[in-house]
Design an enzyme around this catalytic site. Structure first.
Site, mmCIF file in Angstrom:
data_model
loop_
_atom_site.group_PDB
_atom_site.id
_atom_site.type_symbol
_atom_site.label_atom_id
_atom_site.label_comp_id
_atom_site.label_asym_id
_atom_site.label_seq_id
_atom_site.Cartn_x
_atom_site.Cartn_y
_atom_site.Cartn_z
ATOM 1 N N GLU A 155 0.861 -1.194 0.000
ATOM 2 C CA GLU A 155 0.000 0.000 0.000
ATOM 3 C C GLU A 155 0.894 1.239 0.000
ATOM 4 O OE1 GLU A 155 -2.920 -0.010 3.123
ATOM 5 O OE2 GLU A 155 -3.643 2.005 2.633
ATOM 6 N N ASN B 274 -6.689 1.569 2.825
ATOM 7 C CA ASN B 274 -7.403 2.811 3.082
ATOM 8 C C ASN B 274 -6.965 3.913 2.110
ATOM 9 O OD1 ASN B 274 -8.557 1.446 5.223
ATOM 10 N ND2 ASN B 274 -7.235 2.354 6.778
ATOM 11 N N ASN C 193 -12.125 -0.664 -1.004
ATOM 12 C CA ASN C 193 -11.484 -1.242 0.169
ATOM 13 C C ASN C 193 -12.283 -0.930 1.424
ATOM 14 O OD1 ASN C 193 -8.981 -2.323 1.631
ATOM 15 N ND2 ASN C 193 -9.229 -0.301 2.578
ATOM 16 N N GLU C 194 -12.585 -1.964 2.200
ATOM 17 C CA GLU C 194 -13.227 -1.806 3.523
ATOM 18 C C GLU C 194 -14.313 -0.737 3.534
ATOM 19 O OE1 GLU C 194 -10.184 -1.514 6.590
ATOM 20 O OE2 GLU C 194 -9.654 -3.619 6.306
ATOM 21 N N TYR D 255 -7.011 -8.900 11.407
ATOM 22 C CA TYR D 255 -5.706 -8.727 12.055
ATOM 23 C C TYR D 255 -5.822 -9.182 13.498
ATOM 24 C CZ TYR D 255 -4.488 -5.782 8.054
ATOM 25 O OH TYR D 255 -4.223 -5.319 6.791
ATOM 26 N N GLU E 91 -6.535 -9.288 3.259
ATOM 27 C CA GLU E 91 -5.689 -8.676 4.308
ATOM 28 C C GLU E 91 -5.748 -9.576 5.519
ATOM 29 O OE1 GLU E 91 -6.000 -4.525 5.328
ATOM 30 O OE2 GLU E 91 -6.630 -3.991 3.291
ATOM 31 N N GLN F 69 1.322 -6.595 5.474
ATOM 32 C CA GLN F 69 1.674 -6.309 4.109
ATOM 33 C C GLN F 69 3.013 -6.955 3.791
ATOM 34 O OE1 GLN F 69 0.944 -2.162 3.100
ATOM 35 N NE2 GLN F 69 -1.023 -2.126 4.127
HETATM 36 O O1 AHR Z 1 -3.116 -2.923 6.048
HETATM 37 C C1 AHR Z 1 -3.334 -1.764 6.786
HETATM 38 C C2 AHR Z 1 -4.773 -1.249 6.693
HETATM 39 O O2 AHR Z 1 -5.617 -2.166 7.314
HETATM 40 C C3 AHR Z 1 -5.345 -1.119 5.312
HETATM 41 O O3 AHR Z 1 -5.046 0.084 4.714
HETATM 42 C C4 AHR Z 1 -6.815 -1.228 5.552
HETATM 43 O O4 AHR Z 1 -7.501 -1.775 4.458
HETATM 44 C C5 AHR Z 1 -6.925 -2.069 6.815
HETATM 45 O O5 AHR Z 1 -7.763 -1.474 7.740
#
Ligand code: AHR
Length: 497
Positions: A26, A71, A171-172, A243, A291, A348
């Site tokens: 990113e 993001n 995205n999201e 995450y 992700e 990432q």
């Molecule tokens: O990977 C970091 C961030 O995590 C990304 O930009 C977003 O899509 C997610 O919230």
């Protein structure tokens, strides 16, 4: 303690799609500027890309890399990143409160990906932009020539189309933190129309709609249902993000977090199949877990970073041995769902919550989590076998019946090799009994182990080899049986020829 695993070629989950070993770059922190791109670095090539980083990415064997966000993409104008570099604008990136100089854009990234032996998974902006920009970027990237946007690409020095196959529709978009956040109704309609038109420009593309940002979102799983009720026929994949972190210092509970990923995948599959039934559709919706990782170490430090810098040190998690075990459990979980999870991206790749770290202008090194990913990506390709582990179990704060051993076998029919990936969550060694009677030719090859007496051990620039894999001895297969000792709190790769 003992666990048991029976392997049989008749019981198969699915052939792995290599893209389950994808990753993510990113425009965030030092992923691009100082990470993959650093023209002043001694190893920089003619395009300003760090050759040392490309070598490490090749070691990870990453077949596809998502780009440019995240993001970031929800406020991005892709046109800012093409054409003469000297004419590109610097913009405020409101997602990460940084300054985006646009020295790297999609043509440069496609070149980098080619050098790293990866494909690009391109994300488009459905936050501040819409169908028009979506249509144009597909034409710019994938149309051979003779139209405005494809000829512009040619003028920009790229005669052949990039042929980007996978496109993420935003995205999201379920997250209030997202620039241009939408309700499921608003997003579902937009994704449907954008997908339709993008595919009219290039019918060969594959499209990913945004699912929930994580399983604790208040709108999960209604978000999935509503989005798919609109876009089911137009898209090929639904995305998942997740995450994890050991915020309370509770190791047993932390190591069990892959059970959350497992439940998340099962619920998304059920929701997709519910919509399929409602629509009387014959089409199977696949998942893109685009992700996933551990992310929590850097949260406090990030609050102190000055805004509006180019390439600030953001999301620079320094990963411990216990994080590597969690990444191992998450990889095993993804593989166990290879029948539906076709693509996944470790988020990432460089500097930003990443397996690869760099110093601007200086060294690069492998974090602890580099190893389970590299092992799985290089060795666990082929058919995932259905082989439930019989293991003693424990309960933790958030989970019940957590097996001490998490394991998955993958059989590469092409070269006849078998690999078992296994994590021992117990604080003592555990014996794994493997029944190989259905594989009479199987011979022991090697047992690679990643562990450390200190679960908080990390790799740093000064000490890059604190946590590295070692080879353990492996008994011969006898009477179709193999016995392997899994050391306490360890990641294991058992390879059979
Ligand atoms: O990977 C970091 C961030 O995590 C990304 O930009 C977003 O899509 C997610 O919230």
């Amino acid at each position: 303690l003992q666990a048991r695993l029976t392997l049989d070629p008749a019981y198969r989950i699915a052939e792995t799609d290599p893209r389950i070993y994808g990753s993510f770059i990113e425009h965030l922190g030092r992923a691009v500027y100082g990470g993959i791109y650093d023209p002043a670095h001694p190893s920089a090539d003619e395009d300003g890309f760090r050759a040392d980083v490309i070598e490490l990415v090749k070691e990870l064997n990453v077949p596809i890399v998502r780009y440019p966000g995240g993001n970031f993409v929800s406020g991005y104008r892709w046109e800012d990143g093409v054409g003469p570099v000297s004419e590109r604008p610097a913009r405020l990136d409101l997602a990460w409160h940084s300054l985006e100089p646009n020295r790297v854009g999609l043509n440069e990234f496609a070149r980098w990906a080619q050098k790293a032996h990866s494909e690009v998974m391109m994300a488009i902006n459905l936050g501040t932009r819409g169908i028009e920009a979506a249509k144009n970027i597909v034409e710019y990237c994938n149309h051979p020539g003779g139209s405005y946007w494809s000829d512009l690409r040619r003028q920009h020095g790229v005669p052949n189309p990039h042929k980007i196959r996978v496109w993420c529709l935003g995205n999201e978009m379920d997250g209030p933190w997202q620039i241009g956040h939408k309700t499921a109704e608003e997003y579902g309609r937009l994704a449907q129309e954008a997908a339709k038109v993008m595919r009219w420009v290039d019918p060969t593309i594959e499209l990913v709609a945004c699912g929930s940002s994580h399983s604790k979102m208040p709108t999960f799983p209604d978000w999935e249902r509503v989005v798919l009720e609109h876009a089911y026929d137009e898209v090929d994949y639904l995305s998942l993000h997740s995450y994890y972190g050991n915020r309370d210092g509770d190791l047993a509970n932390y190591l069990a977090c892959s059970l959350d990923m497992d439940a998340f995948i099962r619920t998304v599959v059920a929701t997709c199949d519910f919509v399929r039934a409602k629509k009387r559709s014959k089409k199977t919706m696949y998942l893109s877990f685009d992700e996933w990782n551990v992310w929590f170490h850097s949260n406090e430090a990030d609050k102190r970073v000055e805004p509006w810098q180019v390439g600030p040190p953001l999301l620079e998690d320094v990963y411990t041995m216990e994080d590597a075990l969690v990444v191992g459990c998450l990889l095993i979980t993804l593989l166990k769902h290879a029948d539906r999870v076709r693509m996944a991206c470790l988020a990432q790749l460089v500097n930003v919550i990443a397996p690869i770290m760099t110093e601007n202008g200086g060294a690069s090194w492998r974090q602890t989590i580099f190893y389970p990913f590299a092992h799985a990506s290089n060795w666990a390709r082929g058919t995932v076998l259905y082989a439930p582990v019989e293991s003693p179990k424990y309960d933790s704060k958030d989970f019940t019946d957590v097996p001490y051993v998490e394991a998955v076998p993958v059989w590469n029919e092409a070269d006849g090799r078998l690999v078992i990936l296994a994590v021992n969550r117990a604080e003592q060694p555990l014996t794994l009994q493997v029944d190989l009677r259905a594989f009479p030719q199987a011979r022991s090859e090697e047992h690679v182990v990643l562990t450390h007496p200190d679960m908080k051990a990390v790799n740093t620039k000064e000490r890059p080899n604190q946590v590295i894999p070692v080879k353990h001895s492996l008994d011969e297969v006898g009477d179709g049986k193999l016995q392997v000792i899994l050391p306490a709190l360890s990641w294991n790769v058992i390879r059979l020829a």
